[in-house]
Design an enzyme around this catalytic site. Structure first.
Site, PDB file in Angstrom:
ATOM      1  N   TYR A 219       0.190  -1.035   0.164  1.00  0.00           N
ATOM      2  CA  TYR A 219      -0.262   0.032   0.224  1.00  0.00           C
ATOM      3  C   TYR A 219       1.158   1.278   0.007  1.00  0.00           C
ATOM      4  O   TYR A 219       0.767   2.209  -0.958  1.00  0.00           O
ATOM      5  CB  TYR A 219      -0.391  -0.135   1.478  1.00  0.00           C
ATOM      6  CG  TYR A 219      -2.018   1.294   1.456  1.00  0.00           C
ATOM      7  CD1 TYR A 219      -3.378   0.749   0.436  1.00  0.00           C
ATOM      8  CD2 TYR A 219      -1.950   1.925   2.092  1.00  0.00           C
ATOM      9  CE1 TYR A 219      -3.313   2.693   0.407  1.00  0.00           C
ATOM     10  CE2 TYR A 219      -2.792   3.227   2.589  1.00  0.00           C
ATOM     11  CZ  TYR A 219      -3.449   3.174   1.624  1.00  0.00           C
ATOM     12  OH  TYR A 219      -4.948   3.993   1.564  1.00  0.00           O
TER      13      TYR A 219
ATOM     14  N   LYS B 204       1.339   4.487  -3.196  1.00  0.00           N
ATOM     15  CA  LYS B 204       0.961   5.270  -3.009  1.00  0.00           C
ATOM     16  C   LYS B 204       2.143   6.477  -3.566  1.00  0.00           C
ATOM     17  O   LYS B 204       2.068   7.793  -3.546  1.00  0.00           O
ATOM     18  CB  LYS B 204       0.388   5.892  -1.074  1.00  0.00           C
ATOM     19  CG  LYS B 204      -1.133   4.874  -0.770  1.00  0.00           C
ATOM     20  CD  LYS B 204      -2.052   5.489  -2.105  1.00  0.00           C
ATOM     21  CE  LYS B 204      -3.418   4.619  -1.793  1.00  0.00           C
ATOM     22  NZ  LYS B 204      -4.145   5.255  -2.422  1.00  0.00           N
TER      23      LYS B 204
END
Length: 269
Positions: free
Chosen positions: A159, A163
């Site tokens: 994750y 990002k």
């Protein structure tokens, strides 16, 4: 303000990830500013509810598209749904397939799904819509990110990585498209109080989380303040502890260096 906004971005905006939370708030506030909308999300029922509410409150034309943004033909599916529309603003707000999980406890397919959702999806939509924006000399692309981009962390290996990709991709696009009148901005968010928190019974704490409507308003107000704009004062303070150099200055410097290198490489070739 409404006239200026529609003149800047045209009639149509597309929001990917619009079925609830920040995406639904973005839809409501963009329609309030006079834009018609193409709304994309996997949950068709929730998406229809958002579309109906926006139509009722603002009289906007809204076209919902129930679509899994990880499908291989996402670009073709979106192109077909927007054929004939002058989409001048694209907001990519989808990006959390699996968030907190040990990398080795997650399946390889789930990791790939996160990469497709948060990396391949934005690239596909930017590649489809940006050429016309550049040609028209106006438009905007927003990648709604996360402060997880600031570093890797346990339970956030994939994750946080995707990002970080959002930040660098948006900054590169900003450097390339800004001379052509196109705004590009990555807007990393901190914790945001959405319907997901409500379903879990988590109470709203204004000291630690922002409301979706406030986040959406700040995103819209800062589309032109790229290449990277963390949303929320406390989140900007946190980001400044890691990003000690102004992101715009840094991108301008590295862009100049990369262009100089490319020119020299071309000469040498």
């Amino acid at each position: 303000m409404t006239a200026d906004f529609t003149q800047r971005y045209g009639r149509w905006a597309l929001i990917a990830g619009a079925s609830e939370g920040v995406g639904a708030s973005l839809a409501d506030q963009l329609a309030e500013r006079g834009l018609d909308l193409v709304l994309i999300a996997r949950n068709g029922a929730l998406l229809e509810e958002v579309a109906a509410g926006v139509r009722e409150r603002h009289g906007a034309e809204v076209r919902p598209l129930a679509l899994d943004l990880t499908v291989p033909d996402v670009s073709e599916r979106v192109a077909e749904a927007t054929d004939g529309l002058e989409v001048g603003l694209v907001i990519y707000n989808a990006g959390a397939a699996n968030r907190t999980v040990e990398f080795l406890d997650d399946s390889f397919s789930d990791s790939l799904r996160q990469i497709k959702l948060a990396c391949v999806g934005p690239v596909a939509l930017a590649r489809h819509f940006a050429p016309a924006m550049r040609e028209r000399g106006r438009g905007g692309i927003v990648l709604v990110g996360s402060l997880a981009c600031l570093s890797g962390a346990s339970l956030l290996a994939v994750y946080s990585a995707v990002k970080a990709f959002n930040v660098n991709f948006a900054e590169g696009l900003w450097a390339e498209l800004r001379p052509h009148g196109v705004d590009v901005c990555c807007t990393p968010l901190g914790q945001t109080y959405t319907e997901a928190f409500q379903r879990m019974g988590v109470p709203y704490d204004p000291d630690t989380v922002m409301l979706s409507q406030d986040v959406a308003r700040e995103i819209i107000d800062n589309i032109g303040n790229g290449p990277t704009y963390p949303v929320g004062e406390s989140n900007r303070t946190m980001a400044s502890m890691v990003w000690t150099v102004d992101r715009r200055t840094l991108v301008e410097l590295t862009s100049a260096a990369s262009r100089d290198f490319a020119a020299k490489e071309g000469t040498a070739g």
